[in-house]
Design a protein around this motif. Structure first.
Motif, PDB file in Angstrom:
ATOM      1  N   TYR A 290      -3.012  -0.479  -0.463  1.00 50.69           N
ATOM      2  CA  TYR A 290      -3.955   0.452   0.166  1.00 50.69           C
ATOM      3  C   TYR A 290      -4.880   1.075  -0.873  1.00 50.69           C
ATOM      4  O   TYR A 290      -6.103   1.108  -0.705  1.00 50.69           O
TER       5      TYR A 290
ATOM      6  N   LEU B 183      -1.777   1.890   8.120  1.00 49.73           N
ATOM      7  CA  LEU B 183      -2.341   1.688   6.780  1.00 49.73           C
ATOM      8  C   LEU B 183      -2.597   0.212   6.497  1.00 49.73           C
ATOM      9  O   LEU B 183      -3.503  -0.126   5.730  1.00 49.73           O
TER      10      LEU B 183
ATOM     11  N   THR C 156      -6.105  -1.037   5.179  1.00 49.63           N
ATOM     12  CA  THR C 156      -6.188  -1.858   3.972  1.00 49.63           C
ATOM     13  C   THR C 156      -7.000  -3.116   4.242  1.00 49.63           C
ATOM     14  O   THR C 156      -7.876  -3.495   3.456  1.00 49.63           O
TER      15      THR C 156
END
Length: 389
Positions: free
Chosen positions: A49, A98, A102
């Motif tokens: 990330y 996430l 990402t």
């Protein structure tokens, strides 16, 4: 920004601020841009990330290290039949939200050099489209914003001419007793595909026409029967996304073990039948000790409205933790900066505005704003008071 994941490091937030500055038009040689770029480059994390944020920030800045950071990100990628993606692991869980963010930042970083990274970007786009929910978004507001921005960037940079696609959906019932009959109907329906939509008993033939005039419109059709067999065929030129959505109810949602929740409903002192009081308390109970921003959502019993002065007082008493409240119809939401092991409580009065018979219990839900799968809910009701309907 993903709940500012990586709270122990300033780099994710720094990269996010750098992205905001550059997207807003700050020159790449501005002192604040140069300083934040140095901070970002000094980080040696292996977190996908953070690396994706760095890659996009450096791509916007036109920095020569951008390619090396993007290659580092690609080394951590997972590739399978669904496409290319990253598994973003937090201390005690794997974050779907996430992972989408990402992937979105990776796509936008690659679009700084689409000729070189087109094939990799296409694989990520393939994966990210499989994560859409039935309403067109993803897991949370934040990852939806990033994903849509990434898809728009991909579309802008990979335009391959006019879109002209016809997608035909053919369905027929899957009931055992109708198999023979429907096999014949299915063969007959193939001859009717020149029509826009041809329903028969439990069956359907429908054409989706996607071209330059309709490409920004969502088109949908409901299947007339379930369970059903569905066949999809496509012809023409271009790229379109087709999604099947199945919605159903469950008696009780599986609660998350991230939050505790206690709710009490009580009557006002005396004989005031129209005034009630709700108190909800919650804490974060996972071992990492801190949640992201979270929401306490109180759904009122039908006929009641909140006392606005009480809601203001809830925020005023604990402004560092309870940031604000919102009222949307019969729903009251409190935004919590973060939960810890120490309970956060909200308490307020409600008034009966309209008498409603046979009301159902109200509900309270606590959920992580950036990880909506982390949610717990419970119901509440008020004690019976003699003489009050």
């Amino acid at each position: 920004m993903g709940g500012l994941q990586g709270k122990g490091s300033p780099v994710p937030l720094t990269a996010y601020v750098l992205i905001a500055l550059l997207e807003a038009g700050a020159p790449a040689d501005a002192p604040i841009v140069l300083q934040t770029t140095r901070c970002v480059l000094g980080d040696m994390t292996r977190d996908p990330y953070t690396i994706a944020l760095k890659a996009y920030a450096l791509a916007l800045a036109g920095h020569p290290r951008y390619t090396a950071v993007l290659l580092q990100l690609l080394e951590l990628a997972v590739e399978d039949d669904e496409g290319m993606y990253w598994e973003v692991q937090r201390m005690f869980y794997r974050s779907n939200s996430l992972a989408v963010e990402t992937a979105g930042y990776a796509i936008m970083a690659m679009m700084a050099n689409p000729e070189r990274y087109l094939l990799d970007a296409r694989k990520i786009v393939k994966w990210i489209t499989t994560k859409r929910n039935g309403y067109g978004g993803f897991y949370s507001t934040q990852d939806t914003i990033v994903a849509l921005q990434a898809l728009a960037s991909y579309e802008t940079n990979t335009y391959e001419g006019k879109l002209d696609v016809v997608a035909t959906v053919t369905s027929f019932s899957f009931r055992e007793s109708e198999k023979v009959q429907q096999s014949q109907q299915f063969q007959q329906s193939q001859k009717l595909q020149y029509k826009r939509s041809v329903p028969t008993v439990g069956n359907l033939v429908h054409e989706f026409i996607i071209n330059e005039d309709s490409k920004l419109l969502q088109q949908q059709v409901s299947l007339p029967d379930f369970p059903t067999y569905v066949k999809i065929s496509m012809e023409g030129q271009g790229c379109a996304v087709m999604q099947a959505v199945l919605r159903y109810n469950v008696p009780v949602a599986e609660p998350s073990d991230a939050f505790s929740l206690k709710v009490d409903g009580d009557n006002a002192p005396g004989r005031d039948c129209a005034r009630k009081r709700i108190r909800a308390c919650s804490a974060y109970i996972l071992p990492d000790g801190e949640s992201n921003m979270a929401v306490i959502e109180v759904n009122l019993i039908s006929g009641f409205i909140p006392v606005k002065d009480d809601l203001k007082a809830v925020v005023r008493r604990n402004p560092k933790v309870i940031k604000r409240y919102e009222v949307d119809g019969s729903k009251v939401s409190f935004y919590i900066e973060e939960f810890t092991a120490e309970e956060v409580c909200v308490a307020f009065n409600i008034l009966r505005e309209v008498e409603v018979e046979n009301t159902k219990p109200g509900t309270v839900v606590v959920y992580d704003y950036y990880e909506p799968d982390f949610a717990v809910s419970t119901t509440y009701a008020f004690p019976y008071v003699e003489g009050c309907d």
